[in-house]
Design an enzyme around this catalytic site. Structure first.
Site, PDB file in Angstrom:
ATOM      1  N   HIS A 108       0.878  -1.317   0.058  1.00 55.93           N
ATOM      2  CA  HIS A 108      -0.018  -0.079  -0.041  1.00 55.93           C
ATOM      3  C   HIS A 108       0.999   1.251  -0.158  1.00 55.93           C
ATOM      4  CE1 HIS A 108       0.500   0.869   4.266  1.00 55.93           C
ATOM      5  NE2 HIS A 108       0.543  -0.246   4.440  1.00 55.93           N
ATOM      6  N   ASP A 110      -0.237   4.576   0.924  1.00 62.00           N
ATOM      7  CA  ASP A 110      -0.773   5.398   1.876  1.00 62.00           C
ATOM      8  C   ASP A 110      -0.162   5.154   3.102  1.00 62.00           C
ATOM      9  OD1 ASP A 110      -2.325   3.032   2.123  1.00 62.00           O
ATOM     10  OD2 ASP A 110      -3.863   4.253   3.424  1.00 62.00           O
ATOM     11  N   ASP A 141       6.460   1.387   6.392  1.00 60.55           N
ATOM     12  CA  ASP A 141       5.261   1.095   6.237  1.00 60.55           C
ATOM     13  C   ASP A 141       4.390   1.840   5.111  1.00 60.55           C
ATOM     14  OD1 ASP A 141       2.509   0.057   6.740  1.00 60.55           O
ATOM     15  OD2 ASP A 141       2.399   0.924   8.585  1.00 60.55           O
ATOM     16  N   GLU A 172      -5.145   1.385   3.259  1.00 63.48           N
ATOM     17  CA  GLU A 172      -5.020   0.562   4.122  1.00 63.48           C
ATOM     18  C   GLU A 172      -4.646   1.138   5.542  1.00 63.48           C
ATOM     19  OE1 GLU A 172      -2.857  -1.980   6.709  1.00 63.48           O
ATOM     20  OE2 GLU A 172      -2.191  -0.229   6.294  1.00 63.48           O
ATOM     21  N   GLU A 173      -4.459   2.398   5.606  1.00 65.07           N
ATOM     22  CA  GLU A 173      -4.170   3.041   6.842  1.00 65.07           C
ATOM     23  C   GLU A 173      -5.402   3.636   7.616  1.00 65.07           C
ATOM     24  OE1 GLU A 173      -1.734   2.500   8.387  1.00 65.07           O
ATOM     25  OE2 GLU A 173       0.169   2.532   7.363  1.00 65.07           O
ATOM     26  N   HIS A 437       4.037   3.771  12.138  1.00 70.63           N
ATOM     27  CA  HIS A 437       2.864   4.413  12.802  1.00 70.63           C
ATOM     28  C   HIS A 437       3.481   5.534  13.752  1.00 70.63           C
ATOM     29  CE1 HIS A 437      -0.588   1.490  11.803  1.00 70.63           C
ATOM     30  NE2 HIS A 437       0.276   1.668  10.738  1.00 70.63           N
TER      31      HIS A 437
END
Length: 467
Positions: A108, A110, A141, A172-173, A437
């Site tokens: 992903h 995003d 990520d 996804e996030e 994150h």
């Protein structure tokens, strides 16, 4: 690989492995530059941020895939059942030779919001290398996952012996809200024999991991109400407890005296075959001196195969603006990670029943359901898994570890529902210090090069059929 596949792919010769290792090393400099360019695009999919950057990120990924020799590249989105317009995803397809399997490569593009700028050592969207790691939001990520797929395609070039579909999601996030709709709408484009998800972690720097289990997710908001309105804490304090205190008492019932989850109906799975060194876990989690780990049993079991409950948000008066009153209402958002084998809907029923039955001092307890995410348990002896173990061992020079992940990737269960015959491999670009994150997110560049090599070898072996 499906049950009708013609046999386990043969291992590659030493000469072929070394040739691909050399090609990967030569290609890695440009790949790193491409990763840095992607990190500079602030593709935060949270609706509070400018979504033009997510579109720009998708277009950048599409251009990179076209440059890798894939001509059928589209930027697509769907409208969900609730009318929500999905974020742009990239789908790139290159057919393989007749009879060859098709491999779907997922990542992903995003990213999470950067959070407080003061918590970062450098600008989160300006990649910086320190001590062999590349720092920046999305560096691990999951733009490193995008680069892993890109690198394998570049290294193999015309030697690619399998059909490949690259699917790079853009939401996804934020929980992949239109993911299932996307799968059904573009089912024919995405159908594959093997699915490689590059969005997990390795065991540690120097030791690769194959993710064989993921916990599921249940979240909810619980509100405790005790008064119709606030009253003076001096005049009425004593016989009336404030809502934050009652909420704290309720939350405390979720764990026993050892810190194990105490909610009846939440299941546990088998203990993992490996365990985490306590000193390493203290360092990786930044546990403060004197603080103890909660729960009993192996640390990996507590993180991977048993339920966990965390309070991730509180609504109560702020300290800075508090008045001398008894607060009438308070609420908390709970994140419940459920073990492989647990049905999310049953887990939600169990959590709600626990909370309502333990209303402190007769206060009103209201539970509002949130997100449900299914757990995942992979077969460890499939043909694709055998090929992946070999590829990882060649890339790192040591056998991979079967690991679980305490976090949740609910869309993997969605992939299995839509493509039940596909073999799913969950691979990693992160390590325990990647801080995905969080502030100062990073990817270890040496490990990323090994990830590219491992995926290259995996695709090469899947195309090296025995018949």
């Amino acid at each position: 690989m499906t049950a009708t596949s013609p046999g386990i792919p043969a291992e590659l010769t030493v000469d072929v492995v070394e040739r691909l290792r050399g090609r990967t090393a030569a290609a890695f400099g440009p790949l790193r530059a491409d990763l840095e360019a992607l990190v500079r695009i602030p593709s935060v999919s949270n609706a509070d941020f400018d979504q033009a950057h997510v579109q720009a990120s998708a277009e950048a990924v599409a251009d990179l895939l076209r440059g890798a020799g894939i001509h059928d590249v589209q930027v697509l989105s769907v409208t969900g059942a609730d009318g929500r317009q999905g974020a742009p995803a990239v789908v790139a397809r290159r057919p393989g030779p007749a009879g060859a399997p098709t491999v779907l490569l997922y990542a992903h593009h995003d990213v999470q919001p950067p959070g407080e700028a003061a918590h970062w050592d450098t600008d989160p969207f300006e990649p910086v290398e320190r001590d062999g790691r590349l720092f920046g939001r999305g560096a691990a990520d999951d733009k490193a996952g995008v680069v892993a797929h890109l690198g394998a395609l570049r290294v193999l070039g015309e030697d690619l012996g399998v059909g490949v579909t690259v699917f790079v999601e853009g939401e996804e996030e934020v929980g992949s809200p239109t993911f299932v709709d996307f799968l059904h709408t573009h089912r024919d484009l995405l159908a594959a024999d093997v699915i490689v998800v590059a969005d997990s972690s390795n065991w540690k720097v120097g030791v690769p991991g194959l993710t064989t289990s993921l916990r599921g997710l249940v979240d909810c908001t619980v509100e405790v109400a005790v008064l119709d309105h606030a009253v003076h804490s001096g005049m009425f304090g004593g016989p009336v407890l404030d809502a934050p205190t009652l909420l704290a008492r309720l939350i405390a019932t979720l764990h026993d005296e050892n810190g194990d989850v105490a909610v009846a109906g939440l299941v546990t799975a088998s203990d993992p075959s490996v365990d985490y060194d306590e000193a390493d876990l203290r360092a990786d989690t930044s546990l403060l001196e004197g603080a103890r780990f909660a729960g009993t049993g192996p640390l990996t079991a507590r993180m991977w195969t048993r339920p966990a409950i965390a309070v991730i948000g509180l609504d109560a008066p702020r300290v800075a603006t508090a008045s001398n009153t008894i607060t009438p209402r308070a609420s908390a958002k709970l994140s419940v990670r459920i073990a492989p084998g647990q049905d999310p809907a049953e887990a939600m029923v169990a959590v709600r029943a626990h909370l309502v039955a333990r209303a402190p001092f007769g206060a009103q307890v209201t539970v509002t359901d949130g997100e449900l995410g299914k757990p995942f348990q992979a077969p460890t002896d499939s043909e694709a898994m055998q090929a992946a173990r070999w590829a990882f061992a060649q890339a790192w020079g040591t056998d991979p570890v079967d690991i679980g992940v305490g976090g949740s990737i609910p869309f993997i269960a969605d992939l299995l529902e839509v493509f039940p015959q596909a073999a799913i491999l969950v691979t990693g670009v992160e390590d325990p210090d990647s801080r995905a994150h969080g502030a100062n997110e990073s990817v270890h560049l040496g490990e990323l090069e090994k990830v590219v090599l491992a995926e290259t070898l995996l695709l090469a072996r899947l195309g090296n059929r025995t018949s």
